[in-house]
Every structure is written in structure tokens, then in C-alpha cells.
Scaffold this motif. Sequence first.
Motif: not given
Length: 892
Positions: A379-380, A371-374, A394-401
Motif C-alpha cells: 500500500p505504500v 517484490g517489496g515496495i513494487l 532502485d525503484c522506478a515507481s518513484a516519480y516525485i522528490l
Amino acid sequence: MSPLTPKIYQESVLASVAAYFDACQRTGDPDAAFYQTTRDLWGQGSQYRPIAGFPADMPYFCLRVPTGGGKTRLAARSVELVNSKLLRTEHSVILWLVPSNAIREQTYKALRNREHPYHKDLRMAGPVTVIDLSEARALTRATLDTSTVVIVATVQAFRREDTEGLKVYESSGALQHHFDGLDEAQRANLLTDSGGEGPPVVPYSFANVLRLRRPFIIVDEAHNSRTPLSFDTLARFRPSGILELTATPDTTTTPSNVLHSVSAAELKAEDMIKLPIQLETIPDWQKCLAAAIDRREQLHEAARLEHNAGAAYLRPLVLIQAQPRRAGVETLDVAAVKKELIANHNIPEEEIVIATGEERGLEQLEKDYDGGILSSKCPVRFVLTQQALAEGWDCASAYILVSMAGVKSSTAVEQLLGRVLRQPQAEKRATAALNRCYAYVVSDDFSSTANALRDRLVEGSGFDKREAASFVTASREEQAKFDLGSGRITIRPVDVPLPEKPSLQDLPKSTKAKLSWDAKKNVLTISSPLSTEETESLKAAVVWDSSKELVERAAEASRTKAVEVFSTASERGLDFRVPQLCVMVHGELMLFDDPEVLDYPWDLPTGHAEPDGEALRQLHITDTVRDGGTIDIDDGKVKVRFMAELQRDLGLAYRPEHWTEAKLAAWICRNLPDPYTTHTSKNAYVSAWLGRLLRQEGFDLARANRQKFQIRQLIEAQIRHLRKQAVRVAYQQTLFGDDRASRVKVDATHSFEFHPDAYAPDRDYDGRFGEADFRHHFYPRIGDFDSKEEYLCACELEKWAARGKIDFWVRNLVRKPCCSFFLQTAEGRFYPDFVCRLPDKTILVVEYKGTDRYAAAKADRDIGDLWAELSAGRCRFAMVTDKRWENLRDLL
């Protein structure tokens, strides 16, 4: 909602595609069909623009879907419509083109995986085979004859100039059997190899296999494939049509034919994307990074508490765009930011991953964790990049730029914004903060940064300009006063008399733009709010202490007293809910949004099972078209039209099996999506209909087999008509019968909510009827009016709102069920023009009808009156005509 269930806006898009394909078959002219379909859908027909190098009447259209809208899902679902509605063949060849090898690999894996939702969407078209270009060179005729073949490739892979592309045009013994038994008409359309001596030779090439099968082409991210070379490449394969999907269609050079445009607000309404983007600008890069870290901790804690309560696992991520590394110059590059995270914020190194051209940390995570980063084991928490991340990631867990590099002209920011927009699991979270995303930018100019961010949303993510204006908001209230591009700020200039002339020439350009000096009056005018940093630079432009003090006070006034930030009711977070009409179904109170839920006796009467005159006429027309009978006279020459030629070619390529009458009836039954009819009843009806058709002159099993898709649609339409007649009777009895009070209710537990971020008009009102200030409209945007009288009705509502009789009101949108209130009738959904909330929370619904349409709107009046009657005084309804505003006055 099941992952296989389309969202409401996706169903609307697919319905538009189906309507266009139906119109293509009905008219035999994709050009006229496009105009008719867009006119019927949106009230205004769009001009059809053919592509140079292709037949002018080839179906060619575009679906505009913003970032995060599920373009791949829509494309996969469209394949079934291509087969059944446009090509009317059981199997087809789909050429699925993507812009890069990275996206090709990702798309290929998803479409091929039998457990993936995309593959299940494809299988709605029947048996499906997904291959890449290397496998296509060994493709058998049997595979093409028994399944829909989807070939995933890049446009570049088909160019003769490319080494791999050249193989597409080379002869291959493995493909020779595809060319056995061709007639002259088929051979005449094949590419020839004229190299060397002697007559031209037809190569047994994959390109020629495609030309025989007339592939339908799907172009993903179509804005990347609009060069003349790209179009020339596609034209070589004699496609049956082209469907483009993009967030940013071309509107100038080679304009796309946009059939359906999805708005970002529609995506937000169905929890596909996280909005608004809350922006904060901080000049100090270390403080900016610290603020982002603090925000991530808040989001992480909210996600942890939700997970403990049963919600899906979520670990919010921060994407950090560092500055490029430059030799001999100290920059905020990846190494510097990583050092800051570890040394000053005690972030463990394993929580940081670097994704650059040199370090491919994200790819390593895919290998290290399922599942990689998800993965919950990963721990990332921080992803450091310099430019763009890998395509297709694509990573829907990314919230902050976080941007150390600014956002004014970076295409990388467009891509990174797309990463933080997607909503995890496409489901609304219980914590409001987890339904938004966040941007922290190293800058001392909030206004220009906010506007640049909006530009990136428009140019890169496909947002409408007005949407972008409302979907980028200030995270801190004090910065909202500097957001000049939001359309919500009124600024009064501040005049400050000075005893000396300030040295404005040394100020930054952005600061000078806010200032003007009147030498005659010795007055400095501040036209826009000055930030603290700008104030200090202006104070340095004067010498005397008294002047510095005057500048300080004036700058403070420019940020406070001179600025009025106007917020609509939706922006202030006010609640706007409307009770809906419900019916009792099997003892349970349900929202009445489909008349089919009503209890009515239903069985298909076989006495009606026969093709009527119109059905026979349509079958005759399409059979004539198949034989090349539809022609145009072009420059004095007889020319077979595109749809006629296409049907003829497909008839030659996909030769129908010799079915029996019973086998054909069984196929039609199996492909009739009618959950309201038993199989026995359906089978009896279809068998009777088919038997009577075959007794008509000129019809036999071979012809019926050829036209089975159209026969299925004709039978389906006839069944739908018969069922509608039964539904009308049930509708009247249930809703307007003597015992309706026990079966129909207006219930507050079933209420429609006007979501603060989900207003999505197809067209905004542009002032064409007048420049009224609709300050009490619930949303910052307001949908267009269909007539001057509707506009005047809105003005009347605004007048009563100004007098305190209405809290706020909304221009209700048509055919937008995810963001509009409607009442269900037997024939369809009634979307009233206006919905108002009164000071006592009573709801007033207003429909304006021109005098020429008032009588025909009786069904809408009846359902509106019933809704108000059953609401126990909580709701009121008025249908106004002929500018009789006294009807409104009586209700208010």
C-alpha cells in the motif's frame, strides 16, 4: 522489445568495446589502440593515460553511463567480448568489484540467478560460475578450467589492512592443487611470504591463484575506487585489463580513459529515464507537501487508467527528504512530516514508510511482500528519509522528490534524484506526465534551486551541463521567468527613479545581488526578476508610500515586461517527423534499416574457403606474440610487451584440449553468429577452410586449437565480405531496378520522430566558426560542425528560416540512430547533415560535401534522390558542394 534485447545505445557501447579489443590485438599496444579507436569512433583521438603501478600498456578504459543507463547490463555483456576479443580464451576469471556490501549482495544475487537477465547476459560467454569471496577460497582448478568464473566483491575486501582481505593472501590447503605442475615462468610471478626465518615461501593463496589466471577487472561505480590504496590493491593480482563503469569519471587526479560516453538524452530517447524534471519551489513547507500530494494523485489516476487499458501496474511514489532532527530545535524532521501527512492530508499510516538509519522500513517491505515496495499488494505511497536511502535500492515507481532540506549542497539529493529518474519497465507510457519526474523544494528562490538541481545532475548523475540546463524545467509558467540558468531567458534591466535612497544593506544577499543604486541619478536598477517575497523585502527598505508603489510596479515589470523567455520548436512541443524509406519483405512493408533484409540468393562457395595471405600473416603474428616474441627496448633492457606476456600467461594457465579436426570445425561453426547461412553450408565452408589451413607449413591441430578464437574471427570476416558482395547486387537490383516502384516506398506510417528530449550530440557547437544565432534550430542545443563550410550551410538555412521559407531545422547527428534520421545504403547508414521542415510540412534534407569528397559520395546522393523521388513531393533532397547555395534556393 525483449528484456534480453539491448537498447540501441547499449549496442553502440558494446561495439566500441569490441573495436577497442580488436585494436589491442591488432596493434599489440592498448595505448595506440585506444587513440585509434576513439579517433575512428568520434573523429578525434583521445590520449591514453596509464595508471601508476600498472604496466603502461595494460588495457584500461572507462564507459561513462549516466544514472539509469544500465551499467550492470553493459558489464555483463562485456564479459563475452573480454573472452573472445581481448583474451581469446574460452574461459577467464572476472573480478567484479563494487563500492559497498549492499551493492555486492544485490549484484551477486542478480548475476547468480539463472533466470535474471544479467545472468543470461553473462552466459553469452559460455558456461559461467558466479561466486563471492568466501566461496573463492575453495575454488577448484576444474571450475576455472571449464567455466568463466565471476567473483563479486568490494575493493575493500582485498586490502591487507582488512581482516577479511588478509585471508586472500594467506596460504590454504584447499588451493594447493592450483600450484601443481607450474613452470618457472609462472612461479616467478607469484607473491611470496617472507615472514619468519628462511627463504621466501610461495603461499597457496587465493591472491596467487588470481595472479596465475590474470583476471580481467570490472569496477562498478569506479569514481568510488580511485585512491592510491585501491589501485595498489588491484595491481597485486596482475590483471589482464580494467574496465570502469561510472556516471562521473575522474578527469583530474587519476583521469579515466573514457572510451564511450553515453548522454542522458540517449537514455531518454530509449525510455530508460524520466525527463525532464519539472521543478516547483514553494516557501511554505505545508503547501509544498500538499502540491506534491496533489501531483501524485494525478499520476496515480493516469496510471490506473492505463492499467485498465492493459498497461503494466504502476503505483507512483513520493520520496520525501526531511530535515535532520536537532536536539532542542523544532525541525521538519521525519516525525513532523509524517504527522502532517496523517493529520492534515488523511494519509493512512500504512501508506507511509520510513527509511532512515534508525528505521529500515524498506527492508521490512522486502520481507512482507513478494517484490517489496513494487508489489501490487503493497500500500505504500510515501517514502520518508532524512539523508540517502539504502545503497542499491532502485525503484522506478518513484516519480516525485520533495525536499524539506534544500538541494544546494546535499549529496543525499544526488542519490535521491537517481531514484526518481529511472523509467518503469524502461518503456514509454501513453500518458506524457508518466514519462517525466517531479521535484518540489521548500525554497523562495527558484533560480538558485534550479541551478543547484542541475549541479546535482552533473556531479552525481553524470549529465552533461548543457543537458542538465534543458532537462530541469519550471512546472509553473510564472516561475520559468526566474530560471536564469536555463539559457532561454533574455532580461532587460528595469530602472526605477526613487525620491529616497533604499536601505539595501539589510536585504538578503541573494536579493542584493539583483539590485544596484546610482546615487548621482537616484535610480535603482533591478537586473534580475524579483519574486513576490523579494519585492516585499525591498519595499521594506524604503520609507515613503510613493517609493513603495514605485518599487511594486518596477518589480512587477522585472517579472513580466523585462523578461523574454525564448523557446525552441522542440520546447514548444511541435511535431517533427520525417517519412522513411521502406521495402517490401515477404509481402510486408518494413523500414529499410538493414540491407540483409533484401531477398538475395546466398550460399557459401567452398571454393573461396581458404586463408588468404593476410589471414596467415595475422595468425603468424599472434603466435609469435604468444611465445614472447614481441619486445621493446626499455633503458637498454629487452622487455616483453604486455599483450605478448598476457597471451603467454593465459596459454600456460588454460591449456587447450587435444581436439580432432572435426571437433574444432564444429566448435567454430557453433560460435559463428551467422543467421543468414544454413548449418550445412557453414559446416562445409569451415571444414574446407580449416583443412586448407592445416596443410600450411607450421600449422597443426595444437596450434589451430590455441588460435581458434582468432581463426573464428578470420572466417567470420571472410564470410561477411562474401555476403556483402551479394548484398550489393541485391541492393542495386531492389532499389534501383526497373520494378523498384513495387518494392520500395517512402511511407508516412514509418516515420522518424525527432523527440523533443532526445537530442544527444557528442560535442556541442562552441562558436569556433562564428557566433550565428540559430534561433530556428529545432533544439536548444546544436551539434558541432565538421567544417567551416558546414557551418556556413547552417547559416544559409537559418537565413531562409528568418524569411519564413523554413519553419525549423536540425543539425542531424552521425551514428546516433535513436535520435537521428538516416538512409540505408549497401555499405552502411547515411546520416545527412541537416533536416528541415518547410511551412507546408514538406521535408528538406541537406547534405554538404566538400569538393574533395563529392565524387566519392555518389551512393549517398543516389539514395537521397531516390528517397525524394518516391515521396510523392513530400520530401526534397540536396547535396550541396562548393558553397553553391543556389541549389537550396531552387528547392525553397
